[in-house]
Design an enzyme around this catalytic site. Structure first.
Site, PDB file in Angstrom:
ATOM      1  N   ASP A  35      35.278  27.566  61.822  1.00 12.13           N
ATOM      2  CA  ASP A  35      36.009  26.910  60.731  1.00 12.13           C
ATOM      3  C   ASP A  35      35.912  25.405  60.947  1.00 12.13           C
ATOM      4  O   ASP A  35      35.865  24.947  62.097  1.00 12.13           O
ATOM      5  CB  ASP A  35      37.473  27.354  60.695  1.00 12.13           C
ATOM      6  N   GLU A 145      33.997  41.219  48.896  1.00 12.92           N
ATOM      7  CA  GLU A 145      35.122  41.881  49.562  1.00 12.92           C
ATOM      8  C   GLU A 145      36.137  42.349  48.525  1.00 12.92           C
ATOM      9  O   GLU A 145      36.314  41.714  47.490  1.00 12.92           O
ATOM     10  CB  GLU A 145      35.738  40.961  50.610  1.00 12.92           C
ATOM     11  N   GLU A 149      45.589  41.421  49.669  1.00 13.75           N
ATOM     12  CA  GLU A 149      46.527  40.795  50.594  1.00 13.75           C
ATOM     13  C   GLU A 149      47.681  41.761  50.831  1.00 13.75           C
ATOM     14  O   GLU A 149      48.127  42.446  49.920  1.00 13.75           O
ATOM     15  CB  GLU A 149      47.069  39.484  50.005  1.00 13.75           C
ATOM     16  N   PHE A 245      47.593  50.210  39.351  1.00 11.22           N
ATOM     17  CA  PHE A 245      47.554  48.990  38.536  1.00 11.22           C
ATOM     18  C   PHE A 245      48.045  49.221  37.113  1.00 11.22           C
ATOM     19  O   PHE A 245      47.558  48.642  36.151  1.00 11.22           O
ATOM     20  CB  PHE A 245      46.156  48.331  38.578  1.00 11.22           C
ATOM     21  N   CYS A 256      43.232  35.515  43.495  1.00  9.03           N
ATOM     22  CA  CYS A 256      42.014  36.209  43.069  1.00  9.03           C
ATOM     23  C   CYS A 256      41.957  36.496  41.571  1.00  9.03           C
ATOM     24  O   CYS A 256      41.015  36.069  40.898  1.00  9.03           O
ATOM     25  CB  CYS A 256      41.886  37.512  43.844  1.00  9.03           C
ATOM     26  N   LYS A 316      53.167  38.583  45.565  1.00 11.06           N
ATOM     27  CA  LYS A 316      53.415  40.019  45.747  1.00 11.06           C
ATOM     28  C   LYS A 316      54.033  40.197  47.130  1.00 11.06           C
ATOM     29  O   LYS A 316      54.043  39.246  47.922  1.00 11.06           O
ATOM     30  CB  LYS A 316      52.124  40.823  45.587  1.00 11.06           C
ATOM     31  N   ARG A 323      50.087  31.226  45.717  1.00 11.50           N
ATOM     32  CA  ARG A 323      49.122  30.762  44.728  1.00 11.50           C
ATOM     33  C   ARG A 323      49.268  31.537  43.414  1.00 11.50           C
ATOM     34  O   ARG A 323      49.264  32.764  43.418  1.00 11.50           O
ATOM     35  CB  ARG A 323      47.691  30.884  45.280  1.00 11.50           C
TER      36      ARG A 323
HETATM   37  C1  UGA Z   1      42.991  41.567  44.421  1.00  7.90           C
HETATM   38  C2  UGA Z   1      42.219  42.903  44.344  1.00  7.90           C
HETATM   39  O1  UGA Z   1      43.156  43.971  44.188  1.00  7.90           O
HETATM   40  C3  UGA Z   1      41.386  43.113  45.619  1.00  7.90           C
HETATM   41  O2  UGA Z   1      40.612  44.301  45.486  1.00  7.90           O
HETATM   42  C4  UGA Z   1      40.440  41.925  45.779  1.00  7.90           C
HETATM   43  O3  UGA Z   1      39.672  42.017  46.967  1.00  7.90           O
HETATM   44  C5  UGA Z   1      41.251  40.648  45.846  1.00  7.90           C
HETATM   45  O4  UGA Z   1      42.030  40.517  44.640  1.00  7.90           O
HETATM   46  C6  UGA Z   1      40.289  39.498  45.982  1.00  7.90           C
HETATM   47  O5  UGA Z   1      39.482  39.277  45.072  1.00  7.90           O
HETATM   48  O6  UGA Z   1      40.239  38.859  47.049  1.00  7.90           O
HETATM   49  P1  UGA Z   1      45.213  40.708  45.669  1.00  7.90           P
HETATM   50  O7  UGA Z   1      45.078  39.482  44.814  1.00  7.90           O
HETATM   51  O8  UGA Z   1      45.437  40.552  47.124  1.00  7.90           O
HETATM   52  O9  UGA Z   1      43.904  41.648  45.521  1.00  7.90           O
HETATM   53  O10 UGA Z   1      46.484  41.506  45.131  1.00  7.90           O
HETATM   54  P2  UGA Z   1      46.737  42.779  44.195  1.00  7.90           P
HETATM   55  O11 UGA Z   1      47.455  43.794  44.986  1.00  7.90           O
HETATM   56  O12 UGA Z   1      45.536  43.190  43.486  1.00  7.90           O
HETATM   57  O13 UGA Z   1      47.794  42.161  43.163  1.00  7.90           O
HETATM   58  C7  UGA Z   1      47.467  41.063  42.319  1.00  7.90           C
HETATM   59  C8  UGA Z   1      48.599  40.768  41.375  1.00  7.90           C
HETATM   60  O14 UGA Z   1      48.720  41.783  40.390  1.00  7.90           O
HETATM   61  C9  UGA Z   1      49.980  40.656  42.022  1.00  7.90           C
HETATM   62  O15 UGA Z   1      50.661  39.544  41.473  1.00  7.90           O
HETATM   63  C10 UGA Z   1      50.675  41.944  41.629  1.00  7.90           C
HETATM   64  O16 UGA Z   1      52.060  41.815  41.548  1.00  7.90           O
HETATM   65  C11 UGA Z   1      50.070  42.200  40.272  1.00  7.90           C
HETATM   66  N1  UGA Z   1      50.077  43.619  39.867  1.00  7.90           N
HETATM   67  C12 UGA Z   1      49.345  44.519  40.572  1.00  7.90           C
HETATM   68  C13 UGA Z   1      50.798  44.006  38.758  1.00  7.90           C
HETATM   69  O17 UGA Z   1      51.468  43.186  38.087  1.00  7.90           O
HETATM   70  N2  UGA Z   1      50.778  45.319  38.395  1.00  7.90           N
HETATM   71  C14 UGA Z   1      50.062  46.250  39.068  1.00  7.90           C
HETATM   72  O18 UGA Z   1      50.081  47.425  38.660  1.00  7.90           O
HETATM   73  C15 UGA Z   1      49.332  45.843  40.193  1.00  7.90           C
END
Ligand code: UGA
Length: 433
Positions: A35, A145, A149, A245, A256, A316, A323
């Site tokens: 890094d 990937e 998180e 989801f 993301c 979450k 972010r």
């Molecule tokens: C997301 C993807 O799920 C991962 O597969 C991907 O690798 C990652 O982005 C990335 O590109 O690095 P992440 O951002 O860590 O992962 O979190 P998620 O669990 O997907 O949640 C994203 C947001 O959606 C959160 O704010 C969560 O509260 C919201 N969410 C999720 C909903 O509002 N409803 C749902 O049913 C699911």
């Protein structure tokens, strides 16, 4: 390329890089991780993990002797042939992904060497082709990937699929990447570079679309008297739809989805295609974050001088990541209406305070709720379901709870004497509470 006999290089030890380095080490590989941030490298050498990811600090500790942290690219190039590029690609003001850190990594790779670059950073479709135009001899693999998180280690160790995109002249390096991931058991998708890049962006954009879709269904449910949690349950049992989801709430956030949806929209636009659906996905998400204001006003009238407690701030649970968190928009809107905002998050206070300087940070949920005119559950931290809601009711000025994640049991909350309103749940239509 006998990569399994060599160290694996990881360039960029942010969240993806650190999780990948640690998990590859757990699989028995020697890792050299770079890094540019000296302070971060020093901290990691001392075994200090600055991001909140369940299980990561412990796993790093048990694998410490297999990971060398460095700030020198020469160290990486000297001992690793397979270099995983995990630097971040933040959005620019125009919504494009900022690829400057990726380019800087590519520039440091010597011409004519037998190093291969494995792209884990999320990049627009076409990036691999553009890199290879500048470095035609560089074996280039796109290996996006899909970690989430909060469950990144579990996701890494048990992938649904591993996508490996390589053009014909990089097949040997692609085989080496496949061998690294083979023990994890997920389906390996071998494809070309451009398709691998698109799989990543399309997957995130699709998941974001699914969320905006169920959020709009929730909004319609509020008009018709249906309950979105029931609707999602019934829909999700259809294998073609799937249950995940489909949780309605106050919008998606994080580093993301917002970034990747914009990046895909921008990419389409740059290539002359207007991606209509994604405009709606983004707009619905922005509006969804604001709907809570109307719900509060329905119960309280003007929000001026009202004290509103936010339960949770992170985008979450199980992360301190702020972010694009819905709490940022919500608190700004509340303050714009003249409300006093007090908040509690079990882990994100440190990252949140700088972003929310005018929000009073409480040391506990009960402290935040004391004297509040209303509470909004923003992040579904498990501890909120364990609160003594009857005592909470006594301590609040007016016992109104807006459940922005449909996380709590409405009957339990109402039995404790509070007015409960979720997102697209039956009570919302009549505001009965
Ligand atoms: C997301 C993807 O799920 C991962 O597969 C991907 O690798 C990652 O982005 C990335 O590109 O690095 P992440 O951002 O860590 O992962 O979190 P998620 O669990 O997907 O949640 C994203 C947001 O959606 C959160 O704010 C969560 O509260 C919201 N969410 C999720 C909903 O509002 N409803 C749902 O049913 C699911």
């Amino acid at each position: 390329m006998d990569a399994e006999l060599e160290k694996v290089g990881v360039v960029g030890v942010g969240w993806v890089g650190l999780v990948s380095a640690t998990c590859f080490a757990e699989l028995g590989h020697e890792i050299v991780a770079l890094d540019v941030n000296e302070e971060k490298v020093e901290a990691l050498r001392r075994g200090e993990v600055t991001i909140h990811e369940p299980g990561l600090a412990e796993l790093l500790k048990t694998n410490a002797e297999r990971i060398t942290f460095t700030t020198s690219m020469d160290d990486v190039l000297a001992s690793a042939r397979l270099l995983f590029c995990c630097v971040d690609t933040p959005p620019t003001y125009s919504g494009d992904a900022d690829l400057s850190r990726v380019r800087s990594v590519v520039e440091q790779l010597p011409e004519g060497s037998d190093h291969a670059l494995v792209m884990k950073s999320t990049v627009p479709s076409g990036t691999g082709a553009s890199i290879r135009r500048g470095k035609p001899d560089l074996p280039y693999i796109s290996c996006p990937e899909f970690l989430k998180e909060g469950s990144a280690i579990q996701d890494f160790m048990h992938p649904d699929r591993v996508v490996i995109g390589a053009d014909a002249d990089a097949e040997k390096a692609a085989d080496a990447v496949e061998r690294l991931y083979a023990p994890l058991g997920g389906e390996i998708v071998r494809t070309d570079v451009a398709s691998a890049e698109m799989i990543k962006l399309a997957s995130n954009a699709f998941l974001a679309t699914k969320i905006s879709f169920i959020n709009e269904i929730a909004n319609v449910c509020e008009q018709t008297g249906a309950d979105v949690t029931e609707v999602a349950r019934g829909m999700g049992l259809d294998e073609r739809i799937g249950a995940s989801f489909l949780q309605a709430g106050i919008g998606y956030g994080g580093s993301c989805f917002p970034k990747d949806v914009s990046a895909l929209k921008q990419l389409a636009g740059n290539s002359g295609y207007h991606f209509q659906l994604l405009n709606a996905v983004i707009e619905v998400n922005e509006l969804q974050k604001r709907r809570v204001i109307a719900k509060l006003e329905k119960h309280l009238g003007s929000l001026a001088d009202k004290r509103v407690a936010l339960l949770g701030l992170a985008f979450k649970p199980d992360t301190d990541d702020m972010r694009e968190a819905s709490s940022l928009v919500l608190s700004a809107r509340l303050q714009g209406e003249g409300a006093e905002v007090v908040a509690y998050d079990p882990v994100a206070e440190g990252t949140a305070s700088a972003m929310l300087p005018d929000v009073h940070m409480a040391g506990s949920a009960t402290e935040a709720l004391h004297g509040a005119d209303a509470a909004v559950l923003v992040t579904e931290w498990p501890e909120f379901s364990e609160l003594d809601w009857a005592s909470v009711r006594e301590s609040m000025n007016t016992p109104i709870l807006i459940d922005g994640r449909n996380y709590l049991d409405p009957e339990m909350i109402r039995a404790a004497g509070l007015v409960y309103e979720g997102i697209g749940r039956q009570d919302a239509k009549n505001g009965e509470g």
